[in-house]
Write a protein that holds these residues in place. Sequence first.
Motif, short mmCIF file in Angstrom:
data_model
loop_
_atom_site.label_atom_id
_atom_site.label_comp_id
_atom_site.label_asym_id
_atom_site.label_seq_id
_atom_site.Cartn_x
_atom_site.Cartn_y
_atom_site.Cartn_z
N LEU A 95 0.84 -1.20 0.00
CA LEU A 95 0.00 0.00 0.00
C LEU A 95 0.87 1.25 0.00
CD1 LEU A 95 -2.89 1.06 0.11
CD2 LEU A 95 -2.79 0.83 2.61
N ILE A 96 1.91 1.28 0.81
CA ILE A 96 2.85 2.40 0.85
C ILE A 96 3.49 2.59 -0.53
CG2 ILE A 96 5.08 3.17 1.77
CD1 ILE A 96 4.23 1.67 4.41
N ARG A 131 -8.71 -4.08 6.06
CA ARG A 131 -9.80 -3.18 6.42
C ARG A 131 -10.06 -3.02 7.91
NH1 ARG A 131 -12.44 -7.02 3.30
NH2 ARG A 131 -13.12 -8.75 4.57
N ASN A 132 -9.54 -3.90 8.73
CA ASN A 132 -9.78 -3.79 10.17
C ASN A 132 -8.97 -2.68 10.83
OD1 ASN A 132 -11.60 -5.91 10.16
ND2 ASN A 132 -9.98 -7.42 10.38
N ASP A 133 -7.96 -2.17 10.15
CA ASP A 133 -7.11 -1.14 10.73
C ASP A 133 -7.62 0.23 10.28
OD1 ASP A 133 -5.13 0.62 11.52
OD2 ASP A 133 -3.49 -0.70 10.93
N LYS A 134 -8.24 0.96 11.19
CA LYS A 134 -8.87 2.24 10.87
C LYS A 134 -7.86 3.34 10.55
CE LYS A 134 -13.01 0.74 12.01
NZ LYS A 134 -13.44 -0.27 11.11
N ILE A 138 -4.02 6.60 6.67
CA ILE A 138 -3.22 7.76 7.06
C ILE A 138 -1.77 7.36 7.30
CG2 ILE A 138 -2.92 9.57 8.82
CD1 ILE A 138 -5.41 9.85 6.93
N GLU A 139 -1.57 6.23 7.97
CA GLU A 139 -0.21 5.74 8.22
C GLU A 139 0.52 5.45 6.90
OE1 GLU A 139 2.03 1.82 10.02
OE2 GLU A 139 -0.03 2.22 10.66
N ALA A 140 -0.16 4.75 6.00
CA ALA A 140 0.45 4.40 4.72
C ALA A 140 0.75 5.65 3.89
CB ALA A 140 -0.46 3.45 3.94
#
Length: 157
Positions: A95-96, A131-134, A138-140
């Motif tokens: 994703l990054i 998808r479980n990580d809300k 933003i982090e990626a």
Amino acid sequence: MLTNEHLPVNEQCPKIYKEMLRAPILIHRGSSAYYRTDLDQVTMPERKLFLSSEQYYGVLYHELIHSTGHSSRLDRIGVSEPHQFASESYGIEELIAEMGVGFLNNYTGILDQNLLENAVAYIQHWLNELRNDKHLLIEAASKAQKAVDYILNECPF
């Protein structure tokens, strides 16, 4: 007959790799692209195997984003530490990388419809997997921007 080697390319595109500080080794061979952390090496197929210069550079940028995770650069989990294919850390790293590609494509002006659709599909796939990580998006995005800043020598750290 014109081949894709004769297609015009934004002169900014090759500068991305050429001007990257402490860039990984770049070799051309085979039919797949990948980054090897242990060798700090990006392997790319020959440019003539791509349908366009834009596609070639999009794939190169993806691998360069991965290379910024090397322990000698930004030391990102998912690159600097071993991980299994399709693991959570692998998915986040993909994703990054794909977000970083979008940033670099935009920076160099090579966003065409096919590249955009491929990036959206790739990003959507990993978002569905994770998808479980809300906070993931933003982090990626933050890590992708840091990777791009590193590649463009605009890294404040």
